[in-house]
Design a protein around this motif. Sequence first.
Motif, PDB file in Angstrom:
ATOM      1  N   HIS A  46      -8.759  -0.087   6.475  1.00 12.60           N
ATOM      2  CA  HIS A  46      -9.213   0.320   5.139  1.00 12.60           C
ATOM      3  C   HIS A  46      -9.660  -0.901   4.342  1.00 12.60           C
ATOM      4  O   HIS A  46      -8.890  -1.843   4.179  1.00 12.60           O
ATOM      5  N   CYS A  95       2.497   3.180  -3.075  1.00 14.33           N
ATOM      6  CA  CYS A  95       1.757   4.234  -3.795  1.00 14.33           C
ATOM      7  C   CYS A  95       1.401   5.395  -2.867  1.00 14.33           C
ATOM      8  O   CYS A  95       1.584   6.560  -3.221  1.00 14.33           O
ATOM      9  N   HIS A  96       0.881   5.070  -1.695  1.00 14.63           N
ATOM     10  CA  HIS A  96       0.292   6.112  -0.855  1.00 14.63           C
ATOM     11  C   HIS A  96       1.311   7.044  -0.206  1.00 14.63           C
ATOM     12  O   HIS A  96       0.947   8.131   0.241  1.00 14.63           O
ATOM     13  N   GLN A  97       2.551   6.663  -0.137  1.00 18.17           N
ATOM     14  CA  GLN A  97       3.563   7.605   0.337  1.00 18.17           C
ATOM     15  C   GLN A  97       3.876   8.648  -0.725  1.00 18.17           C
ATOM     16  O   GLN A  97       4.399   9.713  -0.434  1.00 18.17           O
ATOM     17  N   GLN A 101       0.205  11.454  -1.120  1.00 17.00           N
ATOM     18  CA  GLN A 101      -0.373  11.918   0.136  1.00 17.00           C
ATOM     19  C   GLN A 101      -1.372  13.042  -0.121  1.00 17.00           C
ATOM     20  O   GLN A 101      -1.165  13.906  -0.966  1.00 17.00           O
ATOM     21  N   CYS A 132      -2.670  -2.155   6.455  1.00 18.53           N
ATOM     22  CA  CYS A 132      -3.649  -1.105   6.157  1.00 18.53           C
ATOM     23  C   CYS A 132      -5.068  -1.664   6.068  1.00 18.53           C
ATOM     24  O   CYS A 132      -6.036  -0.992   6.424  1.00 18.53           O
ATOM     25  N   CYS A 179       0.827  -1.219   0.000  1.00 16.12           N
ATOM     26  CA  CYS A 179       0.000   0.000   0.000  1.00 16.12           C
ATOM     27  C   CYS A 179       0.856   1.261   0.000  1.00 16.12           C
ATOM     28  O   CYS A 179       0.584   2.224  -0.722  1.00 16.12           O
ATOM     29  N   GLU A 209      -1.790  13.959   5.583  1.00 16.46           N
ATOM     30  CA  GLU A 209      -1.598  12.541   5.875  1.00 16.46           C
ATOM     31  C   GLU A 209      -0.116  12.190   5.909  1.00 16.46           C
ATOM     32  O   GLU A 209       0.687  12.688   5.120  1.00 16.46           O
TER      33      GLU A 209
END
Length: 247
Positions: A202, A176-178, A181, A198, A173, A185
């Motif tokens: 989620h 991508c999510h770093q 943002q 996560c 996860c 976040e």
Amino acid sequence: MFIALSSLFIYRSYDYVQHDARFCQSCHIMQKPFEKWSTSPHHLVSCHECHKQPLSASLHQVWFYFTQQPKEVVRHPELDHKVCSRCHLSQDPQWKLIGETAGHQVHFKKAGIDCLDCHMGGVHNFIKPTDRCIDCHTDKVEGPGKKMAFMHCTDCHHFLAKSEELRPDRKTCLECHQKIQVGKESFPEEAPMSTFDCSTCHKPHEKIRPDRELCMTCHSDLKGGHPLFSKELSCTACHAPHRWRIQ
């Protein structure tokens, strides 16, 4: 000499019928299947390596095609996972070995889905199983999951991975999510929630953002002692997501 020549003729005839794809191609309705096979990943594998049947059945098939003149390919030697496993579960390094991969462990070994259910798109039209995900998993691209529709299933679910489960973990996860943002976040490693995947909070295909009800599945002990619990506030009204300290 006659016996030797006769034996050679019989051997070459048998070899041609049993091992040479041109024999199969000689049938007028096999032109398109032959073209698909010749450009497929299996083009170096002879027909009878996959299509095995007794000699009597083969002779009957030849007789049927000569006498009935069918307009399309009819059912002949059955294929199932046993045929595929002779190579792909053989531990022979010349083949693509799939036995220990995450996707095949879930779909083939646990769910018992046959290879051809995902890989076969028609006679000799072999396809990647990733093109068939939506055939069974339609529910995963509806509802909240639509927000991730621009991604392919395998961006998160590493189908051929040998060192992880098919379900994405925290590391997957954050890849991508770093980078994407939103707002304030952050994902600090020292935060209490960093020890959880996560997906604990989620649910990408169900409820992407956790709400008060989901938080209570772990923190039910706060119902009587939390000073603001009775105000029905969202937990994130006070607690910064991923850090979970008071904002």
